[in-house]
Structures are given as C-alpha cells and as structure tokens.
Scaffold this active site. Structure first.
Site, PDB file in Angstrom:
ATOM      1  CE  LYS A 104       0.419   2.018   3.377  1.00 42.13           C
ATOM      2  NZ  LYS A 104       1.618   2.734   3.932  1.00 42.13           N
ATOM      3  CE1 TYR A 192      -1.076   0.441   7.827  1.00 39.26           C
ATOM      4  CE2 TYR A 192       0.230   2.428   7.509  1.00 39.26           C
ATOM      5  CZ  TYR A 192       0.090   1.065   7.391  1.00 39.26           C
ATOM      6  OH  TYR A 192       1.083   0.327   6.819  1.00 39.26           O
TER       7      TYR A 192
HETATM    8  P1  NAD Z   1      12.593   1.809   1.341  1.00 36.80           P
HETATM    9  O1  NAD Z   1      13.060   3.143   0.858  1.00 36.80           O
HETATM   10  O2  NAD Z   1      13.175   1.269   2.580  1.00 36.80           O
HETATM   11  O3  NAD Z   1      12.782   0.716   0.202  1.00 36.80           O
HETATM   12  C1  NAD Z   1      12.469   0.957  -1.138  1.00 36.80           C
HETATM   13  C2  NAD Z   1      13.236  -0.025  -2.014  1.00 36.80           C
HETATM   14  O4  NAD Z   1      12.950   0.278  -3.386  1.00 36.80           O
HETATM   15  C3  NAD Z   1      14.759   0.073  -1.836  1.00 36.80           C
HETATM   16  O5  NAD Z   1      15.302  -1.223  -1.852  1.00 36.80           O
HETATM   17  C4  NAD Z   1      15.197   0.842  -3.084  1.00 36.80           C
HETATM   18  O6  NAD Z   1      16.510   0.516  -3.500  1.00 36.80           O
HETATM   19  C5  NAD Z   1      14.189   0.362  -4.109  1.00 36.80           C
HETATM   20  N1  NAD Z   1      14.019   1.260  -5.241  1.00 36.80           N
HETATM   21  C6  NAD Z   1      13.940   0.867  -6.522  1.00 36.80           C
HETATM   22  N2  NAD Z   1      13.797   1.914  -7.346  1.00 36.80           N
HETATM   23  C7  NAD Z   1      13.792   3.019  -6.561  1.00 36.80           C
HETATM   24  C8  NAD Z   1      13.693   4.415  -6.830  1.00 36.80           C
HETATM   25  N3  NAD Z   1      13.530   4.886  -8.077  1.00 36.80           N
HETATM   26  N4  NAD Z   1      13.733   5.266  -5.776  1.00 36.80           N
HETATM   27  C9  NAD Z   1      13.846   4.810  -4.507  1.00 36.80           C
HETATM   28  N5  NAD Z   1      13.954   3.494  -4.190  1.00 36.80           N
HETATM   29  C10 NAD Z   1      13.928   2.606  -5.209  1.00 36.80           C
HETATM   30  O7  NAD Z   1      11.006   1.928   1.450  1.00 36.80           O
HETATM   31  P2  NAD Z   1      10.027   0.989   2.287  1.00 36.80           P
HETATM   32  O8  NAD Z   1       9.710   1.669   3.554  1.00 36.80           O
HETATM   33  O9  NAD Z   1      10.547  -0.383   2.313  1.00 36.80           O
HETATM   34  O10 NAD Z   1       8.703   1.091   1.391  1.00 36.80           O
HETATM   35  C11 NAD Z   1       8.505   0.289   0.231  1.00 36.80           C
HETATM   36  C12 NAD Z   1       7.008   0.075   0.011  1.00 36.80           C
HETATM   37  O11 NAD Z   1       6.454  -0.564   1.143  1.00 36.80           O
HETATM   38  C13 NAD Z   1       6.187   1.358  -0.176  1.00 36.80           C
HETATM   39  O12 NAD Z   1       5.121   1.112  -1.052  1.00 36.80           O
HETATM   40  C14 NAD Z   1       5.646   1.625   1.216  1.00 36.80           C
HETATM   41  O13 NAD Z   1       4.446   2.399   1.207  1.00 36.80           O
HETATM   42  C15 NAD Z   1       5.393   0.221   1.693  1.00 36.80           C
HETATM   43  N6  NAD Z   1       5.433   0.101   3.160  1.00 36.80           N
HETATM   44  C16 NAD Z   1       4.391  -0.509   3.767  1.00 36.80           C
HETATM   45  C17 NAD Z   1       4.385  -0.636   5.125  1.00 36.80           C
HETATM   46  C18 NAD Z   1       3.243  -1.332   5.797  1.00 36.80           C
HETATM   47  O14 NAD Z   1       3.178  -1.293   7.044  1.00 36.80           O
HETATM   48  N7  NAD Z   1       2.368  -1.990   5.064  1.00 36.80           N
HETATM   49  C19 NAD Z   1       5.450  -0.142   5.890  1.00 36.80           C
HETATM   50  C20 NAD Z   1       6.516   0.456   5.232  1.00 36.80           C
HETATM   51  C21 NAD Z   1       6.500   0.568   3.852  1.00 36.80           C
END
Ligand code: NAD
Length: 350
Positions: A104, A192
């Site tokens: 999400k 949320y």
């Molecule tokens: P993050 O920044 O930690 O990770 C993002 C990943 O995407 C990294 O590995 C990065 O290298 C990669 N990536 C690939 N192309 C990219 C670009 N152009 N720019 C930036 N990063 C790029 O982020 P996250 O917190 O892991 O979030 C990832 C997804 O998960 C999002 O959709 C976020 O909304 C979702 N999320 C959901 C929850 C939940 O509780 N359901 C919690 C955190 C994140």
C-alpha cells in the site's frame, strides 16, 4: 503441504519494509515461500539471498525481470517498491503471468489502479494490496465489535497517524518526492486512518472536506504536503475526522464512539504491541485479542491460500482503487475549500 503446492513468491525491492518485516514473516506463513529476489543492487541481493539460503540463479534485477516469466519456481511477486513504481511493476508481473501482492498505497492515481486491475483480469491472476491491518488481531476484533454494535450506533471516528520526518530533500528521501510518493503523509501513514474509518463503519463516505498544509520554505515539503486533515460523512450519519502529518510529534491512534460506548486504540495500527480499551457506561475493559505481529504472516498465508485455491481476496485491487479515489477527492476538496459529494464507489458526484 508439498513444496509443489507452496506458492513461490519473488520479492521485488529489498528496502526496509521488505527486509525487516516481510521476508522474516515467511517463516511463520503457511503455504508460501520466498522463491526469488528482484533488486537493482547486486551486492545486496547476493547477501540477502545467502541469508535466506537462496541460490544465485534466483536473483533477478530490474533489467532481466522479464525472464521470470519462464521461471516455474516463481508463482507470484510481492511488490515492495516506492509507490510511484507499483503500477508499472504490477503490469510487468502480470505480463509474466504471475500473481501480485502489492504494498500500500496501491498506486499514485485511480487511473494507475484501474490499469493494474485490468492487467490482473487480462492475465487471470490475483491482485492483493498489502493492507496488513485486515490480518491484525486488534483491528479484526475492532471490526467485529462494530459489527456487533458494541458501541451502539457509531457516531464519531477519530484517527491520528503522524510523526516528524528527518531533514531531507525530495532527492534524498522518496517519501518526500511527489513522483514516487504522491501527495505526502496521507498516502503513507494517513492511509491507516482512512482505512480504519472505512472498515470500522463498514461504509463508503457520501461526502468529505479537507485541509492540507505545505510549508514550501521547509526543504522536506517542496513537493509534498506536510499535513492533511479530513472530515468524512458516512450514509449512516457517522462522521470521521482523520489527521496525518510528517511534521508533528508521533501518534498512532484510532477511536470510535457511539451512543453506548467508546473503543480507544493506541497504538492502533503498529507492527506490534497494539492496545485497545472498550468503555461503556460503568465498565472499562482492556482487550487483548492476540499478538499484533502475526499480521505479516497471516497476510502472506491469506494471499497464498487465495492463489492456491483461487479464493476471494480480503484486500483486493478494488479496495486499493477505492482508497486512491478517496485520496484524490480529499486533495480536490482541500484545493477547492468545498465539501464534495461522493458516489457509492467513491467517485465524485458530478
Ligand atoms: P525503502 O526506501 O526502505 O525501500 C524501497 C526499495 O525500493 C529500496 O530497496 C530501493 O533501492 C528500491 N528502489 C527501486 N527503485 C527506486 C527508486 N527509483 N527510488 C527509490 N527506491 C527505489 O522503502 P520501504 O519503507 O521499504 O517502502 C517500500 C514500500 O512498502 C512502499 O510502497 C511503502 O508504502 C510500503 N510500506 C508498507 C508498510 C506497511 O506497514 N504496510 C510499511 C513500510 C512501507
């Protein structure tokens, strides 16, 4: 269950959420396993593959992802990339005839969500959105209490999802970048609260109004809003007030009030340690319906079962689309300063 029946999932994106929450949860999930990794960082992918006992021929990158179509070890993908990349990667995964679990928020716009749903239908493959609270014991119990009318008729829901994000620019943090994150905290943490108002009422709002704040002199908020507050009115007459912010002291709370009582959840939607108090006239009960952290494994198990048994998904693409329609309406209401009326499918009236 034999390994043949277990759903093989490729993880796309090895960021914080994938590494710290989702991948470890496979150990407790039923009917699925990590079958491959897709990453733009070869060194990191090798380290993660080694930690999970995956051979290097199970590592894909963003360029050779198309080859996954002929990899029978992979039945599905879990997209855990920045939001602005969800729609394109879902379409690529469906083109490779894989099922999709997507984090999400579903995507940046209703148009992107509709593209994803259409691609899922063309491929005849499942599309699920990672709304983990639908698998979390406290939120599940709260939904049950609302269905049982434990508070009488529901009158008011209040949600607060806020924290203060560190000093960075849109180039340094994708969550501050409009092309990757959309409008700001509403799509991220605030979702949320929006979701809670929908699953606690069991309704779609009939009208809404909103305010946003974008202090452009702050380097963090050159592209996104710092704060959004929304008021939703539901057909039953219940009202929800939602606040979300990337620039205020942390809070994660949901409360619901009816004529007979109140349910107060704080924290309400955390990864672990959620808390809930039910108050009625003359009684105050702390409820402990389970362990919050099971939500990750339960979500994976549900997806795997839906894929294996071709069963209905609790949090489908249509739910993600509804929420993005509401978010678009919230921004439109804030920009116009008007209360906007909505149809039952969350599209705008006239
Ligand atoms: P993050 O920044 O930690 O990770 C993002 C990943 O995407 C990294 O590995 C990065 O290298 C990669 N990536 C690939 N192309 C990219 C670009 N152009 N720019 C930036 N990063 C790029 O982020 P996250 O917190 O892991 O979030 C990832 C997804 O998960 C999002 O959709 C976020 O909304 C979702 N999320 C959901 C929850 C939940 O509780 N359901 C919690 C955190 C994140």
């Amino acid at each position: 269950m034999s390994p043949d029946e277990s759903v093989g999932v490729a993880i796309i994106g090895l960021g914080r959420y994938a590494l710290a929450q989702i991948m470890p949860a496979f150990a407790a999930a039923r009917g699925c396993h990590i079958a491959a990794l897709v990453s733009g960082n070869a060194g990191k992918a090798k380290r993660v593959a080694a930690a999970y006992g995956l051979d290097e021929d199970r590592i894909y990158n963003y360029e050779n992802f198309g080859d996954i179509a002929s990899d029978d070890r992979v039945d599905a993908v879990y997209i855990i990339l920045p939001t602005g990349l969800h729609a394109d990667w879902a379409e690529k995964a469906f083109a490779a005839e894989k099922h999709v679990l997507c984090e999400k928020p579903m995507a940046l716009s209703a148009t992107e969500c509709e593209r994803m749903i259409a691609a899922s239908e063309r491929a005849g493959r499942k599309l699920m959105i990672g709304y983990r609270c639908h698998f979390e014991p406290y939120n599940l119990r709260a939904m049950e209490l609302m269905r049982e009318k434990a508070l009488g008729d529901l009158r008011l829901i209040r949600t607060a999802h806020q924290y203060r994000t560190g000093m960075a620019t849109p180039a340094e943090n994708w969550r501050l970048n409009r092309a990757l994150a959309g409008g700001g905290p509403l799509e991220d943490y605030g979702l949320y609260g929006l979701q809670a108002s929908l699953y606690l009422t069991g309704e779609t709002p009939e009208s809404l109004s909103a305010y946003t704040l974008q202090p452009k002199n702050d380097p963090r908020f050159q592209e996104i809003f710092a704060h959004a507050s929304t008021q939703l009115r539901f057909p039953s007459g219940a009202v929800a007030q939602l606040a979300t912010s990337y620039d205020s002291f942390g809070m994660n709370a949901v409360s619901a009030r009816g004529a007979k009582g109140a349910l107060v959840m704080e924290p309400a939607t955390s990864y672990s340690g959620n808390a809930m108090v039910l108050q009625t006239y003359g009684a105050r009960e702390t409820l402990t319906p389970g362990t919050s952290s099971v939500q990750f494994a339960q979500q994976l198990s549900h997806f795997a079962k839906a894929v294996r048994e071709n069963a209905v998904i609790r949090t489908p693409g249509e739910m993600g689309l509804r929420d993005i329609r509401l978010i678009e309406a919230i921004y439109k209401a804030a920009a116009s300063g008007r209360t906007l009326a909505l149809n039952a499918d969350a599209t705008l009236k006239d």
